[in-house]
Write a protein that holds these residues in place. Sequence first.
Motif, PDB file in Angstrom:
ATOM      1  N   ALA A   1      -5.252  58.034 -21.339  1.00 25.85           N
ATOM      2  CA  ALA A   1      -5.163  59.286 -22.489  1.00 25.85           C
ATOM      3  C   ALA A   1      -4.286  60.333 -21.761  1.00 25.85           C
ATOM      4  N   GLY A   2      -3.683  59.934 -20.747  1.00 22.65           N
ATOM      5  CA  GLY A   2      -2.670  60.969 -20.005  1.00 22.65           C
ATOM      6  C   GLY A   2      -1.454  61.150 -20.952  1.00 22.65           C
ATOM      7  N   ALA A   3      -0.480  61.646 -20.650  1.00 28.41           N
ATOM      8  CA  ALA A   3       0.701  61.814 -21.413  1.00 28.41           C
ATOM      9  C   ALA A   3       1.288  60.892 -21.739  1.00 28.41           C
ATOM     10  N   VAL A   4       1.166  59.795 -21.117  1.00 30.19           N
ATOM     11  CA  VAL A   4       2.008  58.315 -21.499  1.00 30.19           C
ATOM     12  C   VAL A   4       1.214  57.774 -22.782  1.00 30.19           C
ATOM     13  N   GLY A   5      -0.110  57.767 -22.644  1.00 27.04           N
ATOM     14  CA  GLY A   5      -1.236  56.980 -23.431  1.00 27.04           C
ATOM     15  C   GLY A   5      -1.274  58.123 -24.906  1.00 27.04           C
ATOM     16  N   ARG A   6      -1.117  59.216 -24.854  1.00 28.41           N
ATOM     17  CA  ARG A   6      -1.290  60.306 -25.702  1.00 28.41           C
ATOM     18  C   ARG A   6       0.115  60.094 -26.595  1.00 28.41           C
ATOM     19  N   SER A   7       1.399  59.893 -25.846  1.00 28.87           N
ATOM     20  CA  SER A   7       2.749  59.791 -26.506  1.00 28.87           C
ATOM     21  C   SER A   7       2.652  58.590 -27.299  1.00 28.87           C
ATOM     22  N   ILE A   8       2.165  57.293 -26.947  1.00 29.83           N
ATOM     23  CA  ILE A   8       2.099  56.128 -27.421  1.00 29.83           C
ATOM     24  C   ILE A   8       1.187  56.212 -28.804  1.00 29.83           C
TER      25      ILE A   8
END
Length: 219
Positions: free
Chosen positions: A8-15
């Motif tokens: 749930a880092g920046a990449v996961g949250r953006s997805i």
Amino acid sequence: MRIAIAGAGAVGRSIAAELLENGHEVLLIDNDPRAIKIDSVPRAEWLLADACEIASLDEAGLNNCHVVVASSGDDKVNLVVSLLAKTEYGVPRVVARINHPNNEWLFNESWGVDVAVSTPRLLSALVEEAVSVGDLVRLMTFRQGQANLVELTLAEDAPVVGQRAGSVPWPVDSALVAILREGRVLVPTADDPLEAGDELLFVASQEVEEELAHLLSQH
């Protein structure tokens, strides 16, 4: 679709935000309390848990997920999540993020990965795509080594310019899936003529890429 995102880092949250906008159900999983930023994606479900543990994935209900995205910043974690999702829960589609290009060879169906996404590879491909006319550029790999998404921009003197899409003898194990022309996305039909400057997108096996490039670029 119901989609679980491990990481749930920046990449996961953006997805997650993008998938929610498209009408999907999304569950974000992370074992770091600092990553549980519910306010950043309030419409998602959140689970503080280790996605590498069966008990956590049971709690996440992975058996009810259509897609799992392994998006953490650790390649080892992404491989374990992918393998468990595919072998223990039979998730139909597993997408995994590759953080370090040297690990790319591991991200294949042996580890349960259906689609591997390498940011460095994608960025370099997009750079090539932006500057190359008449060269075949690989954009993405599906089930590593079996099929790739490739792009080629037709040069003025390309031999297929002016031909109908259906009259071109495309190689076996390749399919023209889209034509990008003047800002529009065209789903090609047999009668569509090919024009100079068209960006052609194909799904093709790696074995026929050279044949495809020769067909489109020979002079």
